[in-house]
Design an enzyme around this catalytic site. Sequence first.
Site, short mmCIF file in Angstrom:
data_model
loop_
_atom_site.label_atom_id
_atom_site.label_comp_id
_atom_site.label_asym_id
_atom_site.label_seq_id
_atom_site.Cartn_x
_atom_site.Cartn_y
_atom_site.Cartn_z
N ASP A 161 12.98 -24.89 10.67
CA ASP A 161 13.87 -23.72 10.65
C ASP A 161 13.53 -22.88 11.88
O ASP A 161 12.79 -21.90 11.80
CB ASP A 161 13.62 -22.93 9.35
CG ASP A 161 14.48 -21.68 9.26
OD1 ASP A 161 15.43 -21.54 10.05
OD2 ASP A 161 14.20 -20.83 8.39
N GLN B 81 14.60 -13.91 6.54
CA GLN B 81 16.07 -14.08 6.62
C GLN B 81 16.75 -12.75 6.34
O GLN B 81 16.40 -12.04 5.40
CB GLN B 81 16.55 -15.12 5.60
CG GLN B 81 16.08 -16.53 5.89
CD GLN B 81 16.80 -17.18 7.07
OE1 GLN B 81 17.68 -16.58 7.69
NE2 GLN B 81 16.41 -18.39 7.40
N GLU C 259 3.17 -22.36 12.24
CA GLU C 259 3.88 -21.16 12.73
C GLU C 259 3.08 -20.54 13.89
O GLU C 259 1.86 -20.53 13.86
CB GLU C 259 4.02 -20.18 11.54
CG GLU C 259 4.39 -18.76 11.85
CD GLU C 259 5.75 -18.60 12.53
OE1 GLU C 259 6.76 -19.13 12.04
OE2 GLU C 259 5.79 -17.90 13.56
N CYS D 23 20.76 -21.67 12.65
CA CYS D 23 21.70 -20.56 12.46
C CYS D 23 22.70 -20.50 13.61
O CYS D 23 23.52 -19.59 13.67
CB CYS D 23 21.00 -19.22 12.24
SG CYS D 23 20.13 -18.66 13.67
C1 LIG Z 1 14.12 -18.48 12.05
S1 LIG Z 1 12.43 -18.11 11.82
C2 LIG Z 1 12.15 -19.03 10.34
C3 LIG Z 1 11.00 -18.56 9.50
C4 LIG Z 1 10.94 -19.12 8.11
N1 LIG Z 1 11.20 -20.52 8.05
C5 LIG Z 1 11.83 -18.34 7.17
O1 LIG Z 1 12.88 -18.85 6.75
O2 LIG Z 1 11.48 -17.20 6.84
C6 LIG Z 1 11.71 -19.06 13.09
C7 LIG Z 1 10.20 -18.98 13.16
O3 LIG Z 1 9.76 -19.97 14.11
C8 LIG Z 1 8.58 -19.50 14.74
N2 LIG Z 1 8.43 -20.38 15.92
C9 LIG Z 1 9.19 -20.41 17.04
N3 LIG Z 1 8.80 -21.41 17.85
C10 LIG Z 1 7.78 -22.05 17.23
C11 LIG Z 1 6.96 -23.18 17.57
N4 LIG Z 1 7.11 -23.84 18.70
N5 LIG Z 1 6.01 -23.56 16.69
C12 LIG Z 1 5.84 -22.88 15.54
N6 LIG Z 1 6.57 -21.81 15.17
C13 LIG Z 1 7.53 -21.40 16.00
C14 LIG Z 1 8.88 -18.03 14.96
O4 LIG Z 1 7.70 -17.29 15.12
C15 LIG Z 1 9.62 -17.66 13.65
O5 LIG Z 1 8.74 -17.19 12.67
#
Ligand SMILES: C[S@@+](CC[C@H](N)C(=O)[O-])C[C@H]1O[C@@H](n2cnc3c(N)ncnc32)[C@H](O)[C@@H]1O
Length: 629
Positions: A546, A436, A495, A574
């Site tokens: 998230d 974040q 993830e 977000c």
């Molecule tokens: C906004 S970040 C949130 C990360 C974590 N929750 C944090 O607050 O630090 C979104 C994450 O979703 C992962 N992501 C996107 N699509 C995904 C999917 N279909 N399955 C698993 N992870 C995914 C991305 O790699 C990224 O790390």
Amino acid sequence: MSLNVKEETDIDREISTIAKTKVSNESEIDPVVLPTAKRLKISPEISEATEVNLSEISSTASNSLAPSGGSDVTSTINDLDCEERGIRYRLRIENISKYVNAKTIKKFLAKNDCGKLQVKKSSNWDYCYVHLNSREQQLDVIGKLKDAKLKNKLIIVKADNTTEQERQDLVDARRKKLFPDPKEDQRSPEEMLADQITPLYRLTYSEQLKAKGDGIINALSRFLVKTKELYTDRSQPKRVTEELESNLPFEVHTIISSPILEGYRNKCEFTIGKNHEGEKTVGYLLGAFKNGFNVVMGPEKSLNTGEVSKKIAVAMQEYVRGSDLDVYDRATKQGNWRLVCVRSQTCGDVMVIVQFHPQGLTEERIKQEKVSLTEYFVNYTREAQIDLKSLLVQSYDGVSNGLFDKHPLECIFGVPYIHEEMMGCRFRISPHAFFQTNTLAAQVLYEKCGEYIKDLCHHDKPPPILIDMCCGTGTIGIALSKVLGNKIKEIIGIEICEEAVEDAKYNATLNEISNTQYILGPVEKNLYFLSNYNNREAGTVIAILDPPRAGVHKNVIKALRQCQAIDYLLYVSCDCNLATQNFIDLCKPLSRSHPGTPFKPVRAVGIDLFPHAKQVELLIEFHRDTDQN
Ligand SMILES: C[S@@+](CC[C@H](N)C(=O)[O-])C[C@H]1O[C@@H](n2cnc3c(N)ncnc32)[C@H](O)[C@@H]1O
């Protein structure tokens, strides 16, 4: 002179491109629609007659565009005049569900004897355009669609004829509005940059919070209205329809402010280019390159850029100004220095990533440059008392802007990661892993998640398991495990970014959390482990999702709905405008494409992670709507 097919397609594409750009920049704005006022005005007194209510047209008078009592348009259109103006004959069909696609509309038109017609329909339009070859065909189709219903809805058909010039004017006007000509812009470059990066900066912080709170209410209202539409015309439980009747039938709490208002961004990507005077500059690109902007401005006056990042940008600028290699020019695709990305965490750790284009450079020269960059940054950061933990380079010969996560990074100084601290935990972050951008406000968000989860833990039931979907470096799950202790039985993170999963595993150990498991892969393909889960015996399952800014693919929502073991879902968004479709898909009635019991929203709260910018974080709690089983 009439528009030929190619011209039409190009203009259409142009309009859709602008619409798409607009939607992605300002998601609350509707896609471009040719406004009625801009439609062909045949003559002032009959312009309204181009809007045709089919129920008012008698079948015998199907050759008339006029509503009953109106003028007969056919007799007033001058064919020659139309031809000269390059009129494009179209119909705009309204009152159709946005879920109906162009293919279905084409079939519907064919079924109504209208023939094989070209249809333009975007997935979020509740209308479409039908392209015709002549006025005669237009009149014929209008007659044939009289009183026609598409998916049980009485359609409204309007003639929508435009000349080539009118369409071009419209495209130009939209372009000008969206991307004012840099030469005509009255604002100073500083104001332009501030409007681009921190567009709310002219408001006081309380005004900003009010605007963001209103935006959340609007987005949630839109979500509910659209969900409600899907429950009408179906035999749904009375309770569901009643609940949806009331406006925002769930708690929306007052938006929570960020504990820090300026310099909060812990990750900044700076373009290396040229300023107005043509000097090599490191900072932000003014406007968008595709709209003719190719000027870079230093970040000194940016409100949300961190102080350390600003210093590194200045240092990099000095380095490139002293270098015999030129900056990369996005127009000519010549030059070498492309960007510098700075991650500067609240605990003091700093990571710097320099991206360059290798064109014209020998292996030997690249090697020398790496040595010289290392020497420069190690000396600079030592003097400036900046704790440089990691210096990396990326050689990238593609055309995209930004750090390219498919190209390798080479660590030329220190270690290929940094750390951040929050909520009494320490987290390792690899260069491509997400964290974040406002650490202090993220802590407020996670604490709120903890409060919501605590309320879902019942004393008389076994502790729940927490599925941390899109877990990144494991921050949410690990931080909540610290806060909630044995109130949570187990945390399972899912993830897709391999580096982030490695960080998450490491972070769990680093913080002495033993009840965690991490799965590398997409959420939608990794919920099978819950298929035989017995909630009664094993406890409830709480999922926290998230996702990236645009939300998740509909398959993720499908998998989530189908995984009946999940009782509760906390969705962290977000950009609630972009995530609206996800919310709708979670809650819409059960169908073949949306299997599994729907969820329902229970409460929501906004947390401001981005002061002065438009975004705001929204946490929504959904419960499985067991009454609908
Ligand atoms: C906004 S970040 C949130 C990360 C974590 N929750 C944090 O607050 O630090 C979104 C994450 O979703 C992962 N992501 C996107 N699509 C995904 C999917 N279909 N399955 C698993 N992870 C995914 C991305 O790699 C990224 O790390």
